[in-house]
Design a protein around this motif. Structure first.
Motif, PDB file in Angstrom:
ATOM      1  N   LYS A  32       0.834  -1.203   0.000  1.00  0.00           N
ATOM      2  CA  LYS A  32       0.000   0.000   0.000  1.00  0.00           C
ATOM      3  C   LYS A  32       0.868   1.252   0.000  1.00  0.00           C
ATOM      4  O   LYS A  32       0.632   2.199  -0.773  1.00  0.00           O
ATOM      5  N   THR A  33       1.896   1.251   0.853  1.00  0.00           N
ATOM      6  CA  THR A  33       2.832   2.379   0.899  1.00  0.00           C
ATOM      7  C   THR A  33       3.620   2.481  -0.391  1.00  0.00           C
ATOM      8  O   THR A  33       3.848   3.576  -0.921  1.00  0.00           O
ATOM      9  N   GLY A  34       4.031   1.327  -0.916  1.00  0.00           N
ATOM     10  CA  GLY A  34       4.784   1.319  -2.166  1.00  0.00           C
ATOM     11  C   GLY A  34       3.989   1.893  -3.326  1.00  0.00           C
ATOM     12  O   GLY A  34       4.512   2.684  -4.124  1.00  0.00           O
ATOM     13  N   LEU A  35       2.716   1.531  -3.412  1.00  0.00           N
ATOM     14  CA  LEU A  35       1.865   2.052  -4.492  1.00  0.00           C
ATOM     15  C   LEU A  35       1.586   3.538  -4.319  1.00  0.00           C
ATOM     16  O   LEU A  35       1.473   4.276  -5.302  1.00  0.00           O
ATOM     17  N   PHE A  36       1.483   3.978  -3.068  1.00  0.00           N
ATOM     18  CA  PHE A  36       1.321   5.413  -2.806  1.00  0.00           C
ATOM     19  C   PHE A  36       2.535   6.192  -3.312  1.00  0.00           C
ATOM     20  O   PHE A  36       2.403   7.245  -3.942  1.00  0.00           O
ATOM     21  N   LEU A  37       3.727   5.654  -3.058  1.00  0.00           N
ATOM     22  CA  LEU A  37       4.954   6.304  -3.521  1.00  0.00           C
ATOM     23  C   LEU A  37       5.047   6.279  -5.044  1.00  0.00           C
ATOM     24  O   LEU A  37       5.521   7.233  -5.663  1.00  0.00           O
ATOM     25  N   LEU A  38       4.602   5.182  -5.652  1.00  0.00           N
ATOM     26  CA  LEU A  38       4.586   5.092  -7.116  1.00  0.00           C
ATOM     27  C   LEU A  38       3.670   6.157  -7.704  1.00  0.00           C
ATOM     28  O   LEU A  38       4.039   6.851  -8.664  1.00  0.00           O
ATOM     29  N   LEU A  39       2.483   6.305  -7.119  1.00  0.00           N
ATOM     30  CA  LEU A  39       1.539   7.316  -7.589  1.00  0.00           C
ATOM     31  C   LEU A  39       2.127   8.718  -7.442  1.00  0.00           C
ATOM     32  O   LEU A  39       2.013   9.544  -8.346  1.00  0.00           O
ATOM     33  N   ALA A  40       2.773   8.965  -6.295  1.00  0.00           N
ATOM     34  CA  ALA A  40       3.396  10.276  -6.060  1.00  0.00           C
ATOM     35  C   ALA A  40       4.478  10.545  -7.093  1.00  0.00           C
ATOM     36  O   ALA A  40       4.579  11.657  -7.637  1.00  0.00           O
ATOM     37  N   ALA A  41       5.287   9.517  -7.408  1.00  0.00           N
ATOM     38  CA  ALA A  41       6.358   9.678  -8.392  1.00  0.00           C
ATOM     39  C   ALA A  41       5.793   9.972  -9.775  1.00  0.00           C
ATOM     40  O   ALA A  41       6.291  10.855 -10.487  1.00  0.00           O
ATOM     41  N   VAL A  42       4.759   9.249 -10.168  1.00  0.00           N
ATOM     42  CA  VAL A  42       4.151   9.441 -11.491  1.00  0.00           C
ATOM     43  C   VAL A  42       3.578  10.854 -11.602  1.00  0.00           C
ATOM     44  O   VAL A  42       3.765  11.537 -12.620  1.00  0.00           O
ATOM     45  N   ALA A  86       8.002   5.094 -13.109  1.00  0.00           N
ATOM     46  CA  ALA A  86       7.725   3.732 -12.647  1.00  0.00           C
ATOM     47  C   ALA A  86       9.006   2.901 -12.561  1.00  0.00           C
ATOM     48  O   ALA A  86       9.213   2.143 -11.600  1.00  0.00           O
ATOM     49  N   ILE A  87       9.884   3.054 -13.559  1.00  0.00           N
ATOM     50  CA  ILE A  87      11.157   2.327 -13.549  1.00  0.00           C
ATOM     51  C   ILE A  87      12.036   2.818 -12.395  1.00  0.00           C
ATOM     52  O   ILE A  87      12.661   2.016 -11.688  1.00  0.00           O
ATOM     53  N   PHE A  88      12.071   4.129 -12.202  1.00  0.00           N
ATOM     54  CA  PHE A  88      12.827   4.738 -11.116  1.00  0.00           C
ATOM     55  C   PHE A  88      12.345   4.207  -9.766  1.00  0.00           C
ATOM     56  O   PHE A  88      13.138   3.831  -8.904  1.00  0.00           O
ATOM     57  N   TRP A  89      11.031   4.137  -9.595  1.00  0.00           N
ATOM     58  CA  TRP A  89      10.419   3.610  -8.377  1.00  0.00           C
ATOM     59  C   TRP A  89      10.855   2.158  -8.134  1.00  0.00           C
ATOM     60  O   TRP A  89      11.299   1.802  -7.028  1.00  0.00           O
ATOM     61  N   GLY A  90      10.732   1.323  -9.153  1.00  0.00           N
ATOM     62  CA  GLY A  90      11.085  -0.083  -9.007  1.00  0.00           C
ATOM     63  C   GLY A  90      12.560  -0.282  -8.706  1.00  0.00           C
ATOM     64  O   GLY A  90      12.927  -1.118  -7.864  1.00  0.00           O
ATOM     65  N   PHE A  91      13.399   0.507  -9.373  1.00  0.00           N
ATOM     66  CA  PHE A  91      14.847   0.379  -9.165  1.00  0.00           C
ATOM     67  C   PHE A  91      15.230   0.768  -7.746  1.00  0.00           C
ATOM     68  O   PHE A  91      15.959   0.041  -7.062  1.00  0.00           O
ATOM     69  N   VAL A  92      14.755   1.904  -7.269  1.00  0.00           N
ATOM     70  CA  VAL A  92      15.152   2.403  -5.945  1.00  0.00           C
ATOM     71  C   VAL A  92      14.627   1.509  -4.823  1.00  0.00           C
ATOM     72  O   VAL A  92      15.334   1.247  -3.849  1.00  0.00           O
ATOM     73  N   LEU A 122      14.188  11.087  -2.065  1.00  0.00           N
ATOM     74  CA  LEU A 122      14.542  11.408  -3.450  1.00  0.00           C
ATOM     75  C   LEU A 122      13.419  12.171  -4.153  1.00  0.00           C
ATOM     76  O   LEU A 122      13.688  13.034  -4.997  1.00  0.00           O
ATOM     77  N   LEU A 123      12.174  11.880  -3.797  1.00  0.00           N
ATOM     78  CA  LEU A 123      11.060  12.648  -4.366  1.00  0.00           C
ATOM     79  C   LEU A 123      11.072  14.089  -3.853  1.00  0.00           C
ATOM     80  O   LEU A 123      10.749  15.016  -4.597  1.00  0.00           O
ATOM     81  N   ILE A 124      11.440  14.257  -2.597  1.00  0.00           N
ATOM     82  CA  ILE A 124      11.579  15.615  -2.041  1.00  0.00           C
ATOM     83  C   ILE A 124      12.644  16.378  -2.820  1.00  0.00           C
ATOM     84  O   ILE A 124      12.481  17.552  -3.149  1.00  0.00           O
ATOM     85  N   GLU A 125      13.747  15.673  -3.144  1.00  0.00           N
ATOM     86  CA  GLU A 125      14.813  16.298  -3.925  1.00  0.00           C
ATOM     87  C   GLU A 125      14.299  16.720  -5.298  1.00  0.00           C
ATOM     88  O   GLU A 125      14.606  17.825  -5.782  1.00  0.00           O
TER      89      GLU A 125
END
Length: 224
Positions: A32-42, A86-92, A122-125
């Motif tokens: 759930k947290t991971g998908l939230f971060l993915l959505l934020a990144a997108v 999405a790739i960035f999210w999966g890699f990190v 990293l998203l904050i950055e």
């Protein structure tokens, strides 16, 4: 003991949460947290793409395009940024956890929790870089928070500038966080932990420089 992943609590009360993660026998809310971060990144990368950040290669051919063709190119650029997010999210989240899992006895899920916190930083950055790109015209490797500016004064080799541009105060923050996290969850010596984390980040910085170079070539070839 069950630990419920909450990225905000990790920021506000890290010491207590690391202790709870260490004692946890079951992890809940990881995906759930991971998908939230993915959505934020997108969302962030869509915003960056819509603002035209990094689209200088697309804009170079704009004078020869009709408004419709330019908008189509811009749309594809935004779609590409979404895929990149999405790739960035999966890699990190998953690659460093797997690599650190090989040298520590920390369960993989707990290392993914650590990387979720890293990804949030990293998203904050990225968010801080947006106004620098829009109002000052700075590329990410020219951020005042990175070593890219210094490297650009010392050499004209783009790969070296990109490599040092990937080293920022946020990356240093991440390294200290990872060392602190790993020290609490395993019995590895402090020098061993630092060596593992530094090696990991050297790999990531080299990879970031490579991806940035390839990304430029792909965009240039696709939109030329």
């Amino acid at each position: 003991m069950t630990y419920h992943v909450n990225i905000f609590k990790l920021f506000t009360d890290m010491e207590d949460n690391i202790f709870r993660i260490k004692k946890a026998e079951k992890i809940q809310g990881l995906w759930k947290t991971g998908l939230f971060l993915l959505l934020a990144a997108v969302i962030i990368y869509i915003w960056m793409g819509w603002l035209g950040i990094g689209s200088n290669l697309v804009s170079q051919g704009a004078p020869g395009l009709t408004p419709l063709e330019y908008n189509v190119h811009k749309l594809w650029f935004v779609v590409g940024r979404m895929i990149y997010a999405a790739i960035f999210w999966g890699f990190v989240l998953f690659v460093p956890a797997a690599m650190l899992g090989l040298v520590t006895d920390i369960p993989y899920q707990k290392l993914v929790i650590m990387q979720q916190l890293v990804f949030a930083i990293l998203l904050i950055e990225r968010l801080i870089w947006i106004p620098l790109a829009v109002y000052a015209g700075l590329d990410w490797y020219s951020s005042p928070f990175s070593l890219g500016i210094i490297a650009a004064y010392l050499t004209s080799k783009s790969w070296i500038v990109l490599f040092f541009g990937a080293i920022s105060i946020f990356q240093i923050w991440v390294m200290f966080l990872q060392v602190r996290f790993i020290r609490e969850l395993c019995s590895m010596s402090k020098p061993g932990i630092w060596a593992s984390v530094i090696f990991l980040h050297l790999f990531e910085w080299c990879f970031a420089a490579l991806i940035a170079s390839v990304d430029t070539l792909i965009i240039g070839g696709w939109f030329s």
